[in-house]
Design a protein around this motif. Structure first.
Motif, mmCIF file in Angstrom:
data_model
loop_
_atom_site.group_PDB
_atom_site.id
_atom_site.type_symbol
_atom_site.label_atom_id
_atom_site.label_comp_id
_atom_site.label_asym_id
_atom_site.label_seq_id
_atom_site.Cartn_x
_atom_site.Cartn_y
_atom_site.Cartn_z
ATOM 1 N N ASN A 151 0.719 -1.598 -0.121
ATOM 2 C CA ASN A 151 -0.077 -0.018 0.002
ATOM 3 C C ASN A 151 0.441 1.067 -0.179
ATOM 4 O O ASN A 151 0.417 1.928 0.920
ATOM 5 C CB ASN A 151 -0.644 0.145 1.649
ATOM 6 C CG ASN A 151 -2.335 -0.884 0.616
ATOM 7 O OD1 ASN A 151 -2.543 -0.988 0.394
ATOM 8 N ND2 ASN A 151 -1.906 -1.253 1.720
ATOM 9 N N SER A 170 -2.252 9.266 -2.129
ATOM 10 C CA SER A 170 -3.047 9.253 -1.486
ATOM 11 C C SER A 170 -3.873 7.640 -1.937
ATOM 12 O O SER A 170 -3.704 7.749 -3.282
ATOM 13 C CB SER A 170 -4.143 9.355 -0.012
ATOM 14 O OG SER A 170 -5.648 10.441 -1.621
ATOM 15 N N ASP A 172 -6.478 6.301 -2.203
ATOM 16 C CA ASP A 172 -8.537 6.387 -2.633
ATOM 17 C C ASP A 172 -8.081 7.706 -4.097
ATOM 18 O O ASP A 172 -8.706 8.065 -4.541
ATOM 19 C CB ASP A 172 -9.333 7.468 -1.723
ATOM 20 C CG ASP A 172 -8.222 8.714 -1.174
ATOM 21 O OD1 ASP A 172 -7.446 8.788 -1.542
ATOM 22 O OD2 ASP A 172 -9.657 8.897 -0.507
ATOM 23 N N ASN A 173 -6.527 8.043 -3.787
ATOM 24 C CA ASN A 173 -6.173 8.242 -5.707
ATOM 25 C C ASN A 173 -5.992 8.070 -6.645
ATOM 26 O O ASN A 173 -5.729 6.376 -6.573
ATOM 27 C CB ASN A 173 -5.129 9.830 -4.812
ATOM 28 C CG ASN A 173 -4.882 10.621 -6.076
ATOM 29 O OD1 ASN A 173 -4.658 10.237 -7.707
ATOM 30 N ND2 ASN A 173 -4.889 11.585 -6.190
#
Length: 263
Positions: A151, A170, A172-173
């Motif tokens: 991650n 990030s 979630d980008n």
């Protein structure tokens, strides 16, 4: 009757005097512009020349002379830009043979991926990649392939003990991708920023030195940048510089052509 003739004569003299004054002032500006050109200061010369028609519209011959001289200057600038354009196109034609074009359905520009970093063989390895688009914009990518997720959201490289970091992307980008492939985990993070370009430059300018990349996230992963990848990154960096010169020259030519006035 005599008073009417006197007034008419006076007005004619005033008009003649005004025209004569405009001609003289316009001639002075042309002379100043010529002196500026002798010094190589074309920007100031053009300011003087391009203002003559607005300031002295009655000085018809001087306006024409100023326009012709202004056009000659712009034409010379266009000639220089066209030479720059032609020279850099030859460099691009030489470099771009190493790359494959790629354009997604929703992408504005064509991307160029180095042939050594393209293809199925690259799906199952961890490596650092660079992509350049037709405008010369660079993207830096950290590709991870392993048995467990790390991650990662950023990357930094180390060359001769000196470290250079990317920005953080990030989880979630949209530029942080995760997938499973061939029974393993695959992560790809794309960095587009001045900081990412510093990392690219650090690799491209040290082709003969060992470069270690660190993918940082919830856990970390390190990989040596392979020789083929260093060469690919250097080529992409050089292609980027050439494409930016080409784009700048094309823009300059277009803007200069608009400034040439009918004589």
């Amino acid at each position: 009757m005599k008073s009417g003739l006197f007034v008419s004569g006076f007005l004619l003299l005033m008009m003649f005097g005004c025209i004569s004054s405009q001609q003289q002032l316009a001639a002075i500006k042309i002379s100043i512009a010529g002196a500026c050109l002798t010094k190589g200061d074309t920007a100031i010369a053009l300011l003087h020349l391009d203002s003559i028609q607005r300031l002295y519209p009655e000085a018809i011959l001087e306006v024409k002379s100023a326009r012709k001289l202004s056009n000659d200057i712009y034409a010379s600038k266009i000639s220089i830009q066209r030479k720059n354009h032609d020279d850099v196109v030859r460099i691009i034609d030489s470099l771009i043979k190493e790359f494959s074009p790629d354009k997604g359905e929703f992408e504005k520009y064509t991307n160029y991926i180095h042939n050594s970093q393209n293809g199925d063989k690259n799906w199952t390895r961890s490596y650092v990649q660079v992509v350049v688009n037709q405008m010369g914009d660079l993207s830096l990518l950290s590709n991870y392939y392993g048995s467990s997720w790390i991650n990662h959201t950023s990357m930094w490289i180390q060359v001769d003990g000196i470290t250079t970091n990317t920005d953080s992307v990030s989880l979630d980008n949209i530029n942080n991708h995760h997938n499973e492939f061939n029974g393993a985990n695959w992560e790809k993070v794309t960095y587009r920023s001045p900081q990412a370009e510093k990392v690219i430059e650090a690799i491209a300018t040290c082709p003969d030195k060992k470069v270690k990349a660190f993918f940082k996230g919830k856990s970390s992963f390190a990989v040596w940048v392979e020789e083929t990848d260093k060469k690919a990154i250097k080529s992409a960096w050089e292609l980027s510089k050439a494409l930016k010169v080409k784009v700048a020259a094309e823009k300059a030519i277009s803007e200069l052509e608009k400034k040439i006035k009918p004589e």
